[in-house]
Design a protein around this motif. Structure first.
Motif, PDB file in Angstrom:
ATOM      1  N   GLY A  43     146.337   3.035 -22.296  1.00  0.00           N
ATOM      2  CA  GLY A  43     147.733   3.156 -22.033  1.00  0.00           C
ATOM      3  C   GLY A  43     148.362   4.074 -23.265  1.00  0.00           C
ATOM      4  O   GLY A  43     147.641   4.509 -23.992  1.00  0.00           O
ATOM      5  N   GLU A  44     149.572   4.533 -22.808  1.00  0.00           N
ATOM      6  CA  GLU A  44     150.440   5.345 -23.518  1.00  0.00           C
ATOM      7  C   GLU A  44     151.202   4.498 -24.494  1.00  0.00           C
ATOM      8  O   GLU A  44     152.120   3.895 -24.006  1.00  0.00           O
ATOM      9  CB  GLU A  44     151.147   6.312 -22.807  1.00  0.00           C
ATOM     10  N   ALA A  45     151.022   4.674 -25.835  1.00  0.00           N
ATOM     11  CA  ALA A  45     151.896   3.827 -26.646  1.00  0.00           C
ATOM     12  C   ALA A  45     152.791   4.647 -27.215  1.00  0.00           C
ATOM     13  O   ALA A  45     153.071   5.656 -27.625  1.00  0.00           O
ATOM     14  CB  ALA A  45     150.826   3.275 -27.841  1.00  0.00           C
ATOM     15  N   ARG A  46     153.820   3.781 -27.711  1.00  0.00           N
ATOM     16  CA  ARG A  46     155.234   4.081 -28.674  1.00  0.00           C
ATOM     17  C   ARG A  46     155.257   3.297 -29.674  1.00  0.00           C
ATOM     18  O   ARG A  46     155.174   2.152 -29.546  1.00  0.00           O
ATOM     19  CB  ARG A  46     156.509   4.336 -27.700  1.00  0.00           C
ATOM     20  N   LEU A  47     155.464   3.844 -30.800  1.00  0.00           N
ATOM     21  CA  LEU A  47     155.640   3.016 -32.046  1.00  0.00           C
ATOM     22  C   LEU A  47     156.738   3.822 -32.972  1.00  0.00           C
ATOM     23  O   LEU A  47     156.142   4.950 -33.465  1.00  0.00           O
ATOM     24  CB  LEU A  47     154.250   2.718 -32.888  1.00  0.00           C
ATOM     25  N   GLY A  48     157.956   3.583 -32.865  1.00  0.00           N
ATOM     26  CA  GLY A  48     158.906   4.370 -33.575  1.00  0.00           C
ATOM     27  C   GLY A  48     158.952   5.716 -33.036  1.00  0.00           C
ATOM     28  O   GLY A  48     158.937   6.009 -31.505  1.00  0.00           O
ATOM     29  N   ASP A  49     158.768   7.051 -33.687  1.00  0.00           N
ATOM     30  CA  ASP A  49     158.747   8.143 -32.974  1.00  0.00           C
ATOM     31  C   ASP A  49     157.278   8.736 -32.589  1.00  0.00           C
ATOM     32  O   ASP A  49     157.252   9.794 -32.522  1.00  0.00           O
ATOM     33  CB  ASP A  49     159.514   9.146 -33.980  1.00  0.00           C
ATOM     34  N   LEU A  50     156.295   7.924 -32.906  1.00  0.00           N
ATOM     35  CA  LEU A  50     155.013   8.336 -32.477  1.00  0.00           C
ATOM     36  C   LEU A  50     154.614   8.073 -31.212  1.00  0.00           C
ATOM     37  O   LEU A  50     155.102   6.896 -30.659  1.00  0.00           O
ATOM     38  CB  LEU A  50     154.098   7.340 -33.486  1.00  0.00           C
ATOM     39  N   ARG A  51     153.990   8.798 -30.476  1.00  0.00           N
ATOM     40  CA  ARG A  51     153.479   8.668 -29.217  1.00  0.00           C
ATOM     41  C   ARG A  51     151.907   8.779 -29.347  1.00  0.00           C
ATOM     42  O   ARG A  51     151.428  10.115 -29.675  1.00  0.00           O
ATOM     43  CB  ARG A  51     154.124   9.881 -28.299  1.00  0.00           C
ATOM     44  N   PHE A  52     150.964   8.102 -28.677  1.00  0.00           N
ATOM     45  CA  PHE A  52     149.672   8.269 -28.624  1.00  0.00           C
ATOM     46  C   PHE A  52     149.118   7.388 -27.794  1.00  0.00           C
ATOM     47  O   PHE A  52     149.591   6.514 -26.996  1.00  0.00           O
ATOM     48  CB  PHE A  52     149.174   7.768 -30.254  1.00  0.00           C
ATOM     49  N   THR A  53     148.033   7.356 -27.633  1.00  0.00           N
ATOM     50  CA  THR A  53     147.024   6.876 -26.486  1.00  0.00           C
ATOM     51  C   THR A  53     146.341   5.814 -27.421  1.00  0.00           C
ATOM     52  O   THR A  53     145.946   5.905 -28.287  1.00  0.00           O
ATOM     53  CB  THR A  53     145.861   7.794 -25.989  1.00  0.00           C
ATOM     54  N   VAL A  54     146.467   4.661 -26.606  1.00  0.00           N
ATOM     55  CA  VAL A  54     146.007   3.286 -27.315  1.00  0.00           C
ATOM     56  C   VAL A  54     144.793   2.734 -26.259  1.00  0.00           C
ATOM     57  O   VAL A  54     144.914   2.814 -25.065  1.00  0.00           O
ATOM     58  CB  VAL A  54     147.031   2.150 -27.621  1.00  0.00           C
TER      59      VAL A  54
END
Ligand code: GDP
Ligand code: MG
Length: 163
Positions: A43-54
């Motif tokens: 899935g495509e993750a968001r954590l604060g201003d970070l965007r990454f694949t999880v």
């Protein structure tokens, strides 16, 4: 730039719950009974201003004692290959189990970039398990509660240098 985080660990520690929190929708099945989700889910993750694949790893839930270790090895090795960093999760309420030790050994041998997370860490019932996690030889554990969203700032702090 983007990166991939794989969440690994034995069944029922809370991997899918954290995955769902990071992705923000119910892509991974969460169940009280181990045995629902399968293999690797992205899935495509968001954590604060970070965007990454999880990547949420499952597929061990229905393994028998005999088949568990081999499947853990294959699944973990695949996750390590696919990911830039692994979040290795233990259940701090249960403490470190023999199965957790096997995971830790695989991750140490693979020289994987590991973030160690002691999950279900809300409240003092987790304190002993968090301390046990130091013994895994994977550095300092972060206290996390995927269900309650606690420790997400510490996870963020661990992830920033990976970018
Ligand atoms: P997985 O098998 O590792 O994917 O684990 P799940 O995400 O399916 O969670 C297993 C069980 O642990 C479920 O009953 C969750 O509600 C529960 N759980 C997950 N995260 C937490 C947490 O942070 N605290 C507590 N107390 N329970 C949690
Ligand atoms: Mg799961």
């Amino acid at each position: 730039m983007s990166f991939t985080l794989a969440i690994v660990g034995r069944p029922n520690v809370g991997k899918s719950t954290l995955f769902n929190r990071l992705v923000g929708k119910k892509l991974a099945l969460v169940d009280d009974q181990p045995g629902v989700t399968r293999d690797l889910r992205e899935g495509e993750a968001r954590l604060g201003d970070l965007r990454f694949t999880v990547i949420d790893s499952a597929g061990l839930e229905d393994a028998t004692d005999n088949s568990l270790e081999g499947r853990m090895r294959r699944l973990t090795e695949r996750a390590v290959e696919m990911a830039d960093v692994c979040l290795f999760m233990i259940d701090a309420r249960v403490g470190v189990t023999a199965t957790d030790e096997v995971f830790a050994e695989i991750l140490r041998k693979k020289s994987a970039h590991v973030i160690l997370a002691a999950n279900k860490s809300e409240g003092s019932a987790a304190d002993a398990g968090v301390l046990e996690a130091y013994g895994l030889g994977l550095g300092e554990p972060i206290r996390l509660s995927g269900e309650h969203g606690e420790g997400m700032n510490d996870l963020y702090t661990e992830l920033v240098p990976v970018f």
